[in-house]
Design a protein around this motif. Structure first.
Motif, mmCIF file in Angstrom:
data_model
loop_
_atom_site.group_PDB
_atom_site.id
_atom_site.type_symbol
_atom_site.label_atom_id
_atom_site.label_comp_id
_atom_site.label_asym_id
_atom_site.label_seq_id
_atom_site.Cartn_x
_atom_site.Cartn_y
_atom_site.Cartn_z
ATOM 1 N N GLU A 64 -7.668 0.260 -0.037
ATOM 2 C CA GLU A 64 -8.211 -0.751 0.223
ATOM 3 C C GLU A 64 -7.314 -1.536 1.050
ATOM 4 O O GLU A 64 -7.550 -2.639 1.852
ATOM 5 N N LEU A 65 -5.969 -1.248 0.935
ATOM 6 C CA LEU A 65 -5.287 -2.755 0.990
ATOM 7 C C LEU A 65 -4.760 -1.869 2.838
ATOM 8 O O LEU A 65 -4.183 -2.721 3.134
ATOM 9 N N PRO A 117 -6.978 0.197 5.366
ATOM 10 C CA PRO A 117 -7.291 1.601 5.421
ATOM 11 C C PRO A 117 -6.824 2.285 7.105
ATOM 12 O O PRO A 117 -7.577 3.596 7.075
ATOM 13 N N GLU A 119 -7.040 4.535 -4.321
ATOM 14 C CA GLU A 119 -7.931 4.281 -3.453
ATOM 15 C C GLU A 119 -7.267 3.038 -3.465
ATOM 16 O O GLU A 119 -8.286 1.717 -3.170
ATOM 17 N N ARG A 120 -6.457 2.285 -4.233
ATOM 18 C CA ARG A 120 -5.674 1.060 -4.115
ATOM 19 C C ARG A 120 -5.416 0.786 -3.018
ATOM 20 O O ARG A 120 -5.489 -0.544 -1.977
ATOM 21 N N ALA A 169 1.058 -1.144 -0.065
ATOM 22 C CA ALA A 169 -0.172 0.127 0.060
ATOM 23 C C ALA A 169 0.560 1.366 0.136
ATOM 24 O O ALA A 169 0.636 2.315 -0.847
#
Length: 551
Positions: free
Chosen positions: A211-212, A214, A207-208, A176
């Motif tokens: 997701e990975l 938070p 955004e990735r 991330a």
């Protein structure tokens, strides 16, 4: 700050890697508040011989973590000290040894020691869940090298950083922080390229990253900006609020939320200038070197018709730019002289504006910055405008031509299409001044045609390289050519995009005849708005300006 005691340049990247990892992990705690690392980094860079403890005191930290490392023969030793910033007293002295490949385990043990010591000094500090699985050492090295180059904040540095982050993601697509790093590079490259693909890539990477992981602190702050650029203003507000809630002492969180408000309000969406300026002021209160916050606030105040407040914010930005105040990576800017020149024009001080704009034009070619070309063009526009008001139409003609040349050389850069329109409108006025009326009408027709073709782009935020500024300049050109209705219609178009700077029109001779006509004056005056600086915000601005006035 972690020093490489062995001096082996092959492992210099560890200095950044260790500091970044410990900082992020400390920021994950619920009660320990960490000064944003860019503020600390710039404090060290600008502080010459200042010690880390001196910088800690300057940025308002209660405690400081410093250390060093030694790497040799596949082994690594990390030492760290937790000290009271005010007294200099060492609270904890930590040392961890292991294999180089165990760097994350060593960092975790250092973190545990720091938190244990803080537990004694700050009992309410409690860690949250641990971060996601650690990457391999090769991934970590690519990431740390990318962060080193990202800190330069130059176009070349951003491109090199992007290559390191890309390599990290080739090795580990699920890391991330590398997604966040690459998203930052693409976000700032978009400033220079205006390529929607860069904006899309930046948004996809952040955004990735969300997701990975938070809990990665920088993600909601950057998403707030990116959603705003995509005009997803509700999403931007949610992300900005999340960033402020997660880090209420982070000036960048308030900066991005304030900018979101200004952009949204200018585009006629659910934004609020008062809220935006309150956030920008908060960013400056938290970090007196938050130059970007001062720049956005100056532009917003000018757009809304408060040249005095615009001048105060621009003056503060000017001091930050010159290094009188400390700045951070996202607040190290160029262009303050141009914004101050524009405010002086609105105050009827054209001679001062000309001097400021001329200084900017002379200085910018040697400055490396993603906004360098944009503000060079805007400085030429300001210098042309000041020359017109001082009766030097020939020089104005040259300055507007120079602005047009910069814009044509960088057509993809954000706001340059509006620079071209403003330059053509300015040329029209200057041509009238040198008695070339037919050529003036042609220049104005070209500007009007380009503005109509670009109308679908709506609101673009690149300071004075923007839609409301362009429509205001078109109004001035129409007025100079005695096209009353076209001038008033152009002001209506500017007002639809947030412009309310009627005070600035009163200082511009191009509008004298219109303002002397009762019906036209009433139509113009209806666009005036109350100052976006409420009495409460004005008091905060006065305290801020007084606290940082040059001796």
């Amino acid at each position: 700050m972690f020093r490489n005691l062995a001096g082996d340049t092959a492992v210099d990247w560890l200095a950044t890697g260790i500091a970044e990892t410990l900082t992020v992990d400390l920021r994950r705690t619920r009660r320990v508040r960490v000064i944003p690392p860019d503020r600390v980094r710039q404090g060290l860079r600008l502080g010459d011989a200042a010690s880390p403890l001196e910088v800690a005191r300057q940025v308002g930290a209660r405690y400081a973590v410093t250390g060093s490392y030694q790497a040799a023969g596949g082994r690594l030793r990390i030492t760290a000290q937790l000290a009271d910033a005010a007294s200099g007293e060492t609270i904890a002295d930590l040392r961890e040894d292991g294999a180089l490949g165990e760097v994350f385990e060593l960092q975790d043990r250092v973190l545990a020691g720091v938190l244990a010591a803080l537990g004694e000094a700050a009992p309410d500090a409690t860690p949250v869940a641990p971060p996601p699985e650690r990457p391999g050492l090769d991934v970590f090295e690519c990431y740390a090298r990318g962060r080193q180059r990202l800190h330069d904040f130059s176009p070349a540095g951003l491109e090199e950083a992007a290559r390191h982050f890309e390599q990290a993601l080739v090795l580990d697509p699920g890391f991330a922080p590398a997604h966040a790093g690459l998203g930052t590079c693409r976000m700032f490259r978009h400033i220079g390229s205006a390529d929607p693909a860069d904006l899309d890539a930046a948004l996809a990477h952040f955004e990735r990253a969300a997701e990975l992981d938070p809990g990665l602190p920088e993600v909601p702050i950057r998403l707030a900006y990116l959603y705003g650029r995509r005009r997803r203003y509700d999403d931007a507000r949610v992300a900005a609020d999340r960033g402020v809630a997660a880090e209420p002492d982070n000036d960048e969180a308030y900066y991005f939320r304030g900018t979101r408000h200004v952009i949204a309000a200018g585009y006629g969406f659910r934004g609020d200038y008062d809220e935006g300026l309150a956030d920008l002021l908060r960013a400056l209160e938290l970090n007196p070197g938050a130059g970007a916050a001062a720049m956005v606030a100056a532009w917003a105040c000018r757009l809304r018709g408060d040249p005095e407040a615009a001048a105060r914010f621009a003056t503060l930005a000017r001091r930050i730019e010159r290094g009188t105040l400390r700045s951070s990576i996202l607040t190290r800017w160029v262009g303050a002289d141009t914004l101050l020149a524009c405010a002086r024009l609105d105050q009827g001080r054209a001679a001062e504006a000309r001097e400021l704009a001329a200084q900017e034009v002379a200085a910018l070619p040697s400055r490396e910055h993603v906004y360098q070309q944009s503000f060079l063009a805007q400085a030429h526009l300001a210098l042309g405008e000041a020359s017109l008001r001082l009766g030097d139409a020939a020089r104005a003609l040259g300055e507007f031509g120079a602005a047009l040349a910069v814009a044509q050389a960088q057509p993809a850069m954000g706001g340059m299409r509006w620079v071209s329109i403003r330059a053509l409108a300015g040329r029209a006025r200057a041509l009238v001044g040198v008695r070339l009326r037919r050529e003036a009408q042609q220049a104005l027709a070209d500007a009007q045609r380009q503005a109509e073709a670009h109308a679908e782009a709506g609101f673009e935020f690149a300071w004075t390289a923007s839609a409301p500024d362009a429509w205001r300049d078109l109004a001035a050109a129409h007025a100079r050519l005695d096209a009353r209705e076209a001038a008033l219609d152009s002001l209506d178009r500017a007002a639809a995009m947030g412009w309310a700077n009627v005070a600035g029109l009163r200082a511009d001779p191009a509008f004298a005849a219109l303002l002397a006509e009762a019906d036209a004056a009433r139509r113009i005056e209806r666009h005036a708005a109350p100052s976006p600086v409420s009495p409460a915000l004005a008091a905060r601005l006065s305290r801020l300006a007084s606290a940082h006035e040059a001796p």
